[in-house]
Scaffold this motif. Structure first.
Motif, PDB file in Angstrom:
ATOM      1  N   VAL A  40      84.335  34.055  16.694  1.00  0.00           N
ATOM      2  CA  VAL A  40      85.081  33.409  17.772  1.00  0.00           C
ATOM      3  C   VAL A  40      85.598  32.033  17.381  1.00  0.00           C
ATOM      4  O   VAL A  40      86.397  31.447  18.105  1.00  0.00           O
ATOM      5  N   GLY A  41      85.162  31.506  16.227  1.00  0.00           N
ATOM      6  CA  GLY A  41      85.645  30.194  15.838  1.00  0.00           C
ATOM      7  C   GLY A  41      84.912  29.636  14.643  1.00  0.00           C
ATOM      8  O   GLY A  41      84.174  30.344  13.947  1.00  0.00           O
ATOM      9  N   CYS A  42      85.135  28.345  14.416  1.00  0.00           N
ATOM     10  CA  CYS A  42      84.486  27.658  13.299  1.00  0.00           C
ATOM     11  C   CYS A  42      84.436  26.163  13.595  1.00  0.00           C
ATOM     12  O   CYS A  42      85.117  25.661  14.498  1.00  0.00           O
ATOM     13  N   VAL A  43      83.636  25.472  12.807  1.00  0.00           N
ATOM     14  CA  VAL A  43      83.532  24.025  12.892  1.00  0.00           C
ATOM     15  C   VAL A  43      82.993  23.511  11.557  1.00  0.00           C
ATOM     16  O   VAL A  43      82.191  24.181  10.906  1.00  0.00           O
ATOM     17  N   ALA A  44      83.480  22.333  11.154  1.00  0.00           N
ATOM     18  CA  ALA A  44      82.973  21.695   9.938  1.00  0.00           C
ATOM     19  C   ALA A  44      82.423  20.326  10.306  1.00  0.00           C
ATOM     20  O   ALA A  44      82.992  19.614  11.139  1.00  0.00           O
ATOM     21  N   LEU A  45      81.316  19.969   9.689  1.00  0.00           N
ATOM     22  CA  LEU A  45      80.704  18.655   9.863  1.00  0.00           C
ATOM     23  C   LEU A  45      80.353  18.155   8.466  1.00  0.00           C
ATOM     24  O   LEU A  45      79.385  18.603   7.868  1.00  0.00           O
ATOM     25  N   LYS A  46      81.199  17.255   7.958  1.00  0.00           N
ATOM     26  CA  LYS A  46      81.074  16.800   6.577  1.00  0.00           C
ATOM     27  C   LYS A  46      80.508  15.388   6.523  1.00  0.00           C
ATOM     28  O   LYS A  46      80.956  14.505   7.257  1.00  0.00           O
ATOM     29  N   PRO A  47      79.543  15.152   5.636  1.00  0.00           N
ATOM     30  CA  PRO A  47      79.009  13.792   5.483  1.00  0.00           C
ATOM     31  C   PRO A  47      80.065  12.855   4.918  1.00  0.00           C
ATOM     32  O   PRO A  47      80.882  13.250   4.079  1.00  0.00           O
ATOM     33  N   THR A  48      80.055  11.617   5.422  1.00  0.00           N
ATOM     34  CA  THR A  48      80.937  10.558   4.932  1.00  0.00           C
ATOM     35  C   THR A  48      80.073   9.333   4.644  1.00  0.00           C
ATOM     36  O   THR A  48      78.870   9.337   4.912  1.00  0.00           O
ATOM     37  N   LEU A  49      80.685   8.265   4.149  1.00  0.00           N
ATOM     38  CA  LEU A  49      79.943   7.027   3.903  1.00  0.00           C
ATOM     39  C   LEU A  49      79.383   6.444   5.198  1.00  0.00           C
ATOM     40  O   LEU A  49      78.305   5.864   5.210  1.00  0.00           O
ATOM     41  N   GLU A  50      80.120   6.604   6.297  1.00  0.00           N
ATOM     42  CA  GLU A  50      79.709   6.028   7.589  1.00  0.00           C
ATOM     43  C   GLU A  50      78.881   6.973   8.451  1.00  0.00           C
ATOM     44  O   GLU A  50      78.319   6.559   9.447  1.00  0.00           O
ATOM     45  N   GLY A  51      78.869   8.258   8.131  1.00  0.00           N
ATOM     46  CA  GLY A  51      78.176   9.222   8.979  1.00  0.00           C
ATOM     47  C   GLY A  51      78.674  10.620   8.726  1.00  0.00           C
ATOM     48  O   GLY A  51      78.392  11.212   7.692  1.00  0.00           O
ATOM     49  N   TYR A  52      79.486  11.139   9.673  1.00  0.00           N
ATOM     50  CA  TYR A  52      79.987  12.501   9.566  1.00  0.00           C
ATOM     51  C   TYR A  52      81.417  12.590  10.077  1.00  0.00           C
ATOM     52  O   TYR A  52      81.808  11.878  10.997  1.00  0.00           O
ATOM     53  N   LEU A  53      82.159  13.516   9.487  1.00  0.00           N
ATOM     54  CA  LEU A  53      83.505  13.849   9.939  1.00  0.00           C
ATOM     55  C   LEU A  53      83.446  15.239  10.561  1.00  0.00           C
ATOM     56  O   LEU A  53      83.046  16.206   9.899  1.00  0.00           O
ATOM     57  N   LEU A  54      83.810  15.318  11.839  1.00  0.00           N
ATOM     58  CA  LEU A  54      83.890  16.594  12.535  1.00  0.00           C
ATOM     59  C   LEU A  54      85.327  17.079  12.413  1.00  0.00           C
ATOM     60  O   LEU A  54      86.258  16.379  12.805  1.00  0.00           O
TER      61      LEU A  54
END
Length: 152
Positions: A63-77
């Motif tokens: 039904v869908g997807c999502v990405a949560l990538k680590p960054t220097l400041e935290g996470y990118l959704l």
């Protein structure tokens, strides 16, 4: 709402997600004068990282997807797409709640961008995301996830 689950994506999911991205973004990008079906798919292919991307399933159906990538400041959704047949049924809220309640995310800043005029912006605002900046195409938002973050 049916049972919603997340599973780790695999390289073989790339075309399924690229196709969903084209379906989900078509109306907003057309309204903004930016829709090019092949570019929409290719942009996803270029940034797809199966390690940080999850497939959203309802009773084992995609039904869908999502990405949560680590960054220097935290996470990118990013790449948070729910098939139109499942939108407005609580799927996005359920998934976002699950992501923001993870221990790794607590105490961190989560950033994202959403297209101007997208109804998804309301979902993020309900969870406390604030607008950091915007341009003619995108609205950039963020949330510092408190240690005691809960949505219930």
């Amino acid at each position: 709402m049916k049972q919603i689950s997340l599973r780790q994506s695999q390289n073989s999911d790339v075309e399924t997600i690229a196709n969903l991205r084209a379906v989900v973004l078509r109306n907003d990008l057309t309204r903004l004068g930016r829709f090019d079906e092949e570019k929409v798919r290719q942009r996803f292919r270029n940034s797809f990282d199966p390690v940080h991307t999850w497939i959203i399933e309802s009773d084992s159906s995609f039904v869908g997807c999502v990405a949560l990538k680590p960054t220097l400041e935290g996470y990118l959704l990013e790449h948070f797409y729910v098939h139109p047949n499942y939108q407005g049924k609580g799927v996005g809220s359920h998934v976002l709640k699950k992501l923001l309640e993870q221990n790794d995310v607590k105490g961190k800043r989560v950033t994202l961008n959403v297209l101007q005029g997208s109804s998804a912006k309301r979902l993020y605002e309900r969870f406390g995301f604030k607008v950091d900046s915007e341009d003619l195409i995108d609205v950039y938002m963020s949330l510092h996830v408190e240690e005691n973050f809960r949505t219930d």
